[in-house]
Design an enzyme around this catalytic site. Structure first.
Site, PDB file in Angstrom:
ATOM      1  N   ASN A  35      -7.714  -3.485  14.190  1.00  0.00           N
ATOM      2  CA  ASN A  35      -9.099  -3.761  13.784  1.00  0.00           C
ATOM      3  C   ASN A  35      -9.182  -4.926  12.799  1.00  0.00           C
ATOM      4  OD1 ASN A  35      -8.055  -2.664  11.473  1.00  0.00           O
ATOM      5  ND2 ASN A  35      -9.485  -0.959  11.314  1.00  0.00           N
ATOM      6  N   ASP A  41       0.807  -1.222   0.000  1.00  0.00           N
ATOM      7  CA  ASP A  41       0.000   0.000   0.000  1.00  0.00           C
ATOM      8  C   ASP A  41       0.836   1.266   0.000  1.00  0.00           C
ATOM      9  OD1 ASP A  41       0.914  -0.518   2.594  1.00  0.00           O
ATOM     10  OD2 ASP A  41      -1.072  -1.049   3.339  1.00  0.00           O
ATOM     11  N   HIS A  60      -7.321  -5.232  10.065  1.00  0.00           N
ATOM     12  CA  HIS A  60      -7.002  -4.954   8.659  1.00  0.00           C
ATOM     13  C   HIS A  60      -5.694  -5.625   8.245  1.00  0.00           C
ATOM     14  CE1 HIS A  60      -4.822  -0.891   9.629  1.00  0.00           C
ATOM     15  NE2 HIS A  60      -3.926  -1.804   9.456  1.00  0.00           N
ATOM     16  N   GLU A 117      -9.773  -2.330   5.251  1.00  0.00           N
ATOM     17  CA  GLU A 117     -10.453  -2.071   6.517  1.00  0.00           C
ATOM     18  C   GLU A 117     -11.677  -2.976   6.665  1.00  0.00           C
ATOM     19  OE1 GLU A 117      -8.840  -0.417   8.508  1.00  0.00           O
ATOM     20  OE2 GLU A 117      -8.177   1.536   7.834  1.00  0.00           O
TER      21      GLU A 117
HETATM   22  C1  F6R Z   1       1.456  -1.732   6.148  1.00  0.00           C
HETATM   23  C2  F6R Z   1       0.123  -2.315   6.211  1.00  0.00           C
HETATM   24  C3  F6R Z   1      -0.676  -2.396   7.483  1.00  0.00           C
HETATM   25  C4  F6R Z   1       0.165  -2.701   8.720  1.00  0.00           C
HETATM   26  C5  F6R Z   1      -0.722  -2.723   9.958  1.00  0.00           C
HETATM   27  C6  F6R Z   1       0.086  -2.942  11.225  1.00  0.00           C
HETATM   28  O1  F6R Z   1       1.960  -1.794   4.838  1.00  0.00           O
HETATM   29  O2  F6R Z   1      -0.355  -2.699   5.219  1.00  0.00           O
HETATM   30  O3  F6R Z   1      -1.661  -3.384   7.327  1.00  0.00           O
HETATM   31  O4  F6R Z   1       0.819  -3.927   8.550  1.00  0.00           O
HETATM   32  O5  F6R Z   1      -1.397  -1.509  10.082  1.00  0.00           O
HETATM   33  O6  F6R Z   1       0.907  -1.818  11.422  1.00  0.00           O
HETATM   34  P1  F6R Z   1       2.038  -1.795  12.525  1.00  0.00           P
HETATM   35  O7  F6R Z   1       3.061  -2.787  12.119  1.00  0.00           O
HETATM   36  O8  F6R Z   1       2.585  -0.383  12.482  1.00  0.00           O
HETATM   37  O9  F6R Z   1       1.382  -2.123  13.816  1.00  0.00           O
END
Ligand code: F6R
Length: 238
Positions: free
Chosen positions: A136, A67, A138, A143
């Site tokens: 959550n 992303d 994701h 989401e």
């Molecule tokens: C990042 C991504 C997100 C993160 C997720 C966890 O490229 O796609 O899904 O992997 O938000 O983020 P952290 O590792 O910062 O807790």
């Protein structure tokens, strides 16, 4: 799903880096799907360390990031372009034209999503997809409520994700409200998935993933339907 429990974040990262290195060394061409965020930073640091010590080559590696925020220039320190350059691409010998990250600054975002998905197909899909887990549920920026069959698309980030990511920005207001993300359909087409989960704040989400039902309101739950998923979770998270 195979679950590897580690005593701490370092051990989680070391095991993840070793799995990635193993796949890189044992294939003549490999396409990696990469994640950003806090969780994989130490994993990338171990890959960089390995490159210094062993010069494991990335000449035959192609990468697709999950992303990118919409509206951030590539040289913005909070963009995922910047993150990947800082943590991995500048540290190993991967040819820059073999690294792909969605372009969140293009005028035609819909075309960007389509082209990105086609590019993944041109490389025969993702061999190994690295994932982090949102509180959550994701994965990528998919989401709760995202259809399971969706491919690369534009998303509006939820309040909880904006708040979670505000730690990297000065204020909540500075966090972009939209992003381009590979879809759950794109992720599920990967041949192998490595999900890293670290820290107490992920405990509930991991529990739901391991013991809850498969539900679009909890995107990661679909991973239960993938036949080659390894979860590496530290003691705080599990
Ligand atoms: C990042 C991504 C997100 C993160 C997720 C966890 O490229 O796609 O899904 O992997 O938000 O983020 P952290 O590792 O910062 O807790």
């Amino acid at each position: 799903m195979k679950v590897i429990r580690t005593t701490n974040h370092q051990e989680m990262s070391k095991i993840a880096a070793n799995i990635i290195l193993d796949r890189i060394k044992s294939s003549s061409h490999i396409t990696l799907g990469l994640a950003t965020g806090g969780t994989p930073i130490q994993t990338y640091a171990y890959l960089a360390e390995d490159y210094l010590e062993n010069q494991t080559s990335y000449q035959h590696v192609v990468t697709f990031n999950l992303d990118e925020y919409i509206g951030l220039p590539k040289d913005d320190p909070n963009s995922y372009h910047y993150y990947m350059h800082q943590h991995l691409f500048s540290k190993v010998n991967i040819p820059r034209d073999q690294t792909f990250i969605p372009n969140g600054l293009t005028e035609d975002l819909a075309a960007e999503c389509e082209t990105y998905e086609q590019k993944i197909q041109q490389y025969n899909g993702i061999d190994l997809q690295l994932l982090g887990l949102g509180k959550n549920g994701h994965i990528g920026f998919n989401e709760p409520g995202t259809p399971f069959d969706q491919h690369t698309h534009i998303v509006s980030l939820t309040r909880s994700t904006i708040q979670a990511n505000a730690r990297f920005f000065g204020t909540v207001e500075e966090v972009p409200k939209q992003a381009i993300t590979m879809g759950i359909g794109s992720i599920m087409e990967s041949k192998e998935i490595l999900l890293l989960v670290s820290g107490k704040e992920k405990n509930q989400a991991l529990n739901k993933l391991l013991h809850g039902r498969i539900d679009e309101q909890f995107p990661a739950s679909i991973l239960n339907n993938h036949e080659n998923v390894t979860i590496i979770a530290d003691e705080d998270a599990i």
